[in-house]
Design a protein around this motif. Structure first.
Motif, short mmCIF file in Angstrom:
data_model
loop_
_atom_site.label_atom_id
_atom_site.label_comp_id
_atom_site.label_asym_id
_atom_site.label_seq_id
_atom_site.Cartn_x
_atom_site.Cartn_y
_atom_site.Cartn_z
N PHE A 171 0.84 -1.21 0.00
CA PHE A 171 0.00 0.00 0.00
C PHE A 171 0.87 1.26 0.00
O PHE A 171 0.61 2.22 -0.73
CB PHE A 171 -0.93 -0.01 1.22
CG PHE A 171 -1.66 1.30 1.44
CD1 PHE A 171 -2.76 1.64 0.65
CD2 PHE A 171 -1.25 2.19 2.42
CE1 PHE A 171 -3.43 2.85 0.83
CE2 PHE A 171 -1.92 3.40 2.61
CZ PHE A 171 -3.01 3.73 1.81
N GLN A 172 1.92 1.24 0.83
CA GLN A 172 2.78 2.42 0.93
C GLN A 172 3.46 2.72 -0.42
O GLN A 172 3.50 3.87 -0.86
CB GLN A 172 3.84 2.24 2.02
CG GLN A 172 4.70 3.49 2.24
CD GLN A 172 5.45 3.47 3.56
OE1 GLN A 172 5.35 2.53 4.35
NE2 GLN A 172 6.21 4.53 3.81
N ALA A 173 3.96 1.67 -1.07
CA ALA A 173 4.62 1.86 -2.37
C ALA A 173 3.62 2.40 -3.40
O ALA A 173 3.92 3.32 -4.17
CB ALA A 173 5.21 0.53 -2.85
N TRP A 174 2.40 1.84 -3.38
CA TRP A 174 1.36 2.29 -4.32
C TRP A 174 0.94 3.74 -4.02
O TRP A 174 0.80 4.56 -4.93
CB TRP A 174 0.17 1.34 -4.23
CG TRP A 174 -1.03 1.78 -5.01
CD1 TRP A 174 -1.30 1.53 -6.33
CD2 TRP A 174 -2.12 2.57 -4.52
NE1 TRP A 174 -2.49 2.12 -6.68
CE2 TRP A 174 -3.01 2.76 -5.60
CE3 TRP A 174 -2.43 3.13 -3.27
CZ2 TRP A 174 -4.20 3.48 -5.47
CZ3 TRP A 174 -3.60 3.85 -3.14
CH2 TRP A 174 -4.48 4.03 -4.23
N ALA A 175 0.76 4.05 -2.72
CA ALA A 175 0.34 5.41 -2.33
C ALA A 175 1.44 6.42 -2.63
O ALA A 175 1.17 7.59 -2.91
CB ALA A 175 -0.05 5.45 -0.85
N ALA A 176 2.70 5.98 -2.58
CA ALA A 176 3.82 6.86 -2.94
C ALA A 176 3.74 7.22 -4.43
O ALA A 176 3.92 8.36 -4.83
CB ALA A 176 5.15 6.19 -2.61
N GLU A 177 3.42 6.21 -5.22
CA GLU A 177 3.36 6.41 -6.67
C GLU A 177 2.15 7.26 -7.07
O GLU A 177 2.25 8.13 -7.94
CB GLU A 177 3.28 5.03 -7.35
CG GLU A 177 3.58 5.04 -8.83
CD GLU A 177 3.44 3.65 -9.44
OE1 GLU A 177 3.01 3.56 -10.60
OE2 GLU A 177 3.73 2.66 -8.73
N HIS A 178 1.01 7.02 -6.43
CA HIS A 178 -0.23 7.65 -6.89
C HIS A 178 -0.68 8.86 -6.07
O HIS A 178 -1.50 9.65 -6.54
CB HIS A 178 -1.37 6.61 -6.90
CG HIS A 178 -1.17 5.52 -7.90
ND1 HIS A 178 -0.48 4.37 -7.61
CD2 HIS A 178 -1.56 5.42 -9.20
CE1 HIS A 178 -0.45 3.59 -8.69
NE2 HIS A 178 -1.10 4.21 -9.67
N HIS A 179 -0.23 8.96 -4.83
CA HIS A 179 -0.78 10.01 -3.94
C HIS A 179 0.26 10.80 -3.18
O HIS A 179 -0.07 11.50 -2.22
CB HIS A 179 -1.78 9.38 -2.96
CG HIS A 179 -3.03 8.89 -3.62
ND1 HIS A 179 -4.00 9.75 -4.10
CD2 HIS A 179 -3.47 7.65 -3.92
CE1 HIS A 179 -4.98 9.05 -4.65
NE2 HIS A 179 -4.68 7.77 -4.55
N ALA A 232 7.89 7.24 0.05
CA ALA A 232 8.28 5.88 -0.36
C ALA A 232 9.22 5.26 0.67
O ALA A 232 9.24 4.05 0.85
CB ALA A 232 8.95 5.93 -1.72
N ASP A 233 9.99 6.11 1.37
CA ASP A 233 10.96 5.61 2.35
C ASP A 233 10.53 6.00 3.76
O ASP A 233 9.59 6.75 3.95
CB ASP A 233 12.35 6.21 2.04
CG ASP A 233 12.80 5.86 0.63
OD1 ASP A 233 12.61 4.70 0.23
OD2 ASP A 233 13.30 6.77 -0.07
N GLY A 234 11.27 5.45 4.72
CA GLY A 234 10.98 5.81 6.11
C GLY A 234 9.99 4.88 6.79
O GLY A 234 9.63 5.08 7.95
#
Length: 655
Positions: free
Chosen positions: A25-33, A37-39
């Motif tokens: 979810f975090q990787a997807w939300a980084a890409e789309h919203h 992406a890190d941390g």
């Protein structure tokens, strides 16, 4: 509280963390919203509370929430109380709960287990068929959106079908477990005026049958708004006169039709424990519960189609509603109807084994009872599929963490979680990618700006303060029933810190973001300005084999003094002699604080609890302050009202 980093009891392997849904979810939300992406989790959490609207929009997209009409914005108004979520949107909770029926019709949606411990499956197709049939019959009975439908039912598949059919037609569900007596059911149901009552003829518990037909007859007499009664013959009796048969209402081959309702349309009414006055009738919304539970179960509990989700609960506790929401993630939900300790204390572990549970939730009290009884779960059962054991109901003591680690297995994710009926969710608890430290909840939940505040409203780190939530959560009550001007709702959470939810728990938020719960702040022990939660005392005292259970009360006296008695219910064969009194005092002095050694240690015939098993501290405190029993406590909310006579008599003598 030390801030150095002790070694964690458990941490996920890199592979497990990488595969967790929250990581994806975090990787997807980084890409789309624009999420970080890190941390890791701390960065994701910070983003989720700072960018609240973007976070909840991301949740609805990630879980493919189906809005039949779109929303105009995520948060129409963010004031508390009164936040409005996803204005303009319409949807249906039950439609989302039954989505897996199209993809995996023949797999089990439910596994039902009773005290025979033989699991019986209900497939997704069968669950959807029964919901469709019952929803059509409810409409034929004249049930309209907003009508209340009540269940006097144990944790059986029929209860799930009735809840989902109610939601499908836009009705408002409310339930009580059949161990509740008529008075306490009426204290709840009379407030909301149901039009339909689903009721069993009885239930089995602890190896015995309990006939409830007389109670049901009393409910029918005292609930004049009920137009239809549906008889569920768990004990095999005939339907009483004028009642409808469950089997007749659920036999048609009908696809469910889902009423599309506004996001904030009521889904169900839950009740606070109601230890003083009538229980608060807490209304939560279809959309708010849908998105909060998708987040909590799908991300925090990491549940999906391959999982089997078992939480020991009854229909009178919010954990039952939370358990049913496991269906939203396509998970198989395990329903256990029976005593938590029958035929022996290890019963729940046996059910986890027999159902192949991957996520097993129980109460902290059960874990401690197993420890005390010398239960050896992994020695006696194959628990290789159990990836997580979660506990709630009260804080899990450090010894409970160690026992689970030693007796279930070393590579066990232990999730102590804390939330409340008020939000039907968790403020803090499970995070599959974070380490577990003994005695701590892993972190605050996504989208939840959880803080610990001092009396003047300043946040604290590594210090005990009030649990507050400073931004709205979608599952916060839309209102209380019968609270037309909202004053009761406001006074329950927002009177201390205007615009901020104060929950009534003492917590510490550590510098690494974990959370420690110390017990209820309204029954906190405050000795010479040093505050301590009652849970800390119970943990220390109940390690002693002579003490079965205890209750500590801090009573502010009219003369400005403070009296702190400790009531003890002794184990069979134990005597409260001078040696034991000394042992208890020494235990508290050495392990906790010399200031919190009780003024008196008093033997009692038993400790009173609410019907959901919580010790009642505040009503006993009120009795000891001289409040008459009818004003101090609501008798229908207790497991054994007779136990209060002792405290009443003690108050009379002291006066």
């Amino acid at each position: 509280m030390s801030t150095q980093n002790p070694a964690p009891l458990w941490q996920p392997t890199p592979q497990r963390a990488a595969e967790a849904r929250i990581t994806r979810f975090q990787a997807w939300a980084a890409e789309h919203h624009g999420a970080p992406a890190d941390g890791g989790y701390p960065a994701l959490h910070r983003w989720s509370v700072e960018e609240l609207e973007t976070f909840w929009k991301a949740v609805t997209e990630w879980f493919d929430v189906r809005f039949s009409t779109p929303y105009t914005r995520v948060l129409g108004d963010r004031s508390m109380p009164g936040a409005t979520w996803f204005p303009g949107a319409t949807l249906n909770y039950a439609e989302h709960a039954l989505r897996a029926a199209a993809e995996r019709p023949d797999e089990p949606a439910l596994l039902h287990v009773d005290e025979s411990q033989e699991p019986r499956p209900v497939t997704w197709a069968e669950l959807a068929r029964q919901v469709g049939s019952l929803a059509a019959e409810l409409r034929a009975l004249g049930v309209r959106p907003g009508d209340r439908i009540s269940g006097y039912l144990p944790n059986v598949p029929q209860a799930v079908v009735a809840l989902l059919a109610t939601a499908a037609v836009g009705g408002v569900w409310t339930s009580c477990a059949p161990d509740f007596g008529a008075r306490s059911v009426l204290d709840r149901f009379q407030q909301v005026e149901p039009v339909v009552l689903f009721a069993v003829d009885g239930y089995r518990y602890g190896g015995k049958e309990h006939d409830r037909r007389e109670t049901v007859a009393e409910l029918r007499r005292e609930l004049p708004t009920v137009r239809a009664v549906v008889h569920i013959p768990l004990l095999g009796t005939d339907a009483p006169e004028g009642a409808l048969e469950w089997s007749a209402l659920t036999s048609a081959d009908t696809a469910p039709v889902f009423e599309q309702v506004p996001f904030d349309h009521p889904l169900w009414v839950l009740y606070s424990s109601g230890t003083t006055g009538l229980p608060k009738a807490i209304v939560q919304s279809q959309g708010g519960i849908l998105v909060e539970h998708l987040k909590q179960l799908g991300l925090h509990c990491d549940l999906g189609p391959q999982d089997r989700f078992f939480w020991y609960t009854s229909t009178g506790w919010m954990m039952w509603n939370f358990l049913v929401s496991g269906l939203l993630t396509g998970t198989t939900v395990v329903l256990y109807d029976g005593s938590p300790g029958f035929p022996d204390t290890g019963a729940q572990w046996r059910i986890a084994e027999r159902t192949g549970a991957t996520f097993f939730g129980t109460s902290a009290a059960y874990v401690m009872a197993c420890r005390k009884a010398g239960v050896h779960p992994s020695r006696d059962h194959d628990l290789s599929r159990v990836g997580c054991v979660a506990t709630t109901g009260s804080p899990l003591p450090p010894d409970g963490f160690r026992w689970l680690h030693d007796e279930v297995r070393e590579d066990l994710w232990i999730a102590s979680v804390s939330g409340g009926t008020d939000v039907c969710s968790c403020f803090a608890g499970a995070v599959p990618t974070l380490p577990v430290h003994i005695g701590e909840l892993q972190a605050a939940g996504l989208g939840t700006d959880l803080q610990s505040w001092d009396p003047s409203g300043d946040p604290l780190i590594d210090e005990v303060g009030e649990l507050v939530v400073t931004n709205p959560m979608p599952s916060m009550p839309v209102r209380f029933w019968n609270d037309p001007d909202g004053s009761r709702y406001h006074d329950s959470y927002f009177a201390t810190y205007p615009g901020v939810w104060r929950h009534g728990d003492w917590i510490t938020i550590t510098s690494r973001g974990s959370v420690v719960i110390h017990g209820r702040s309204d029954s906190t022990l405050n000795r010479q300005g040093v505050r301590m939660g009652s849970a800390d005392i119970y943990e220390a005292v109940e390690r002693l084999p002579e003490i079965k259970e205890s209750l500590v009360i801090g009573v502010e006296l009219p003369d400005g003094g403070y009296w702190m008695p400790l009531f003890v219910h002794l184990a069979p064969g134990a005597d409260l002699d001078e040696a034991l009194v000394d042992k208890v005092r020494r235990t508290i002095r050495e392990q906790l604080s010399p200031r919190h050694v009780p003024d008196e240690i008093i033997e009692v015939p038993g400790i009173p609890h609410t019907l959901t098993g919580k010790r009642i501290e505040v009503p006993v405190k009120r009795l000891l302050q001289g409040v008459p029993i009818e004003k101090a406590v609501n008798p229908g909310s207790l497991d054994d009202i007779g136990l209060l006579a002792f405290y009443e008599e003690l108050a009379r003598k002291r006066a």
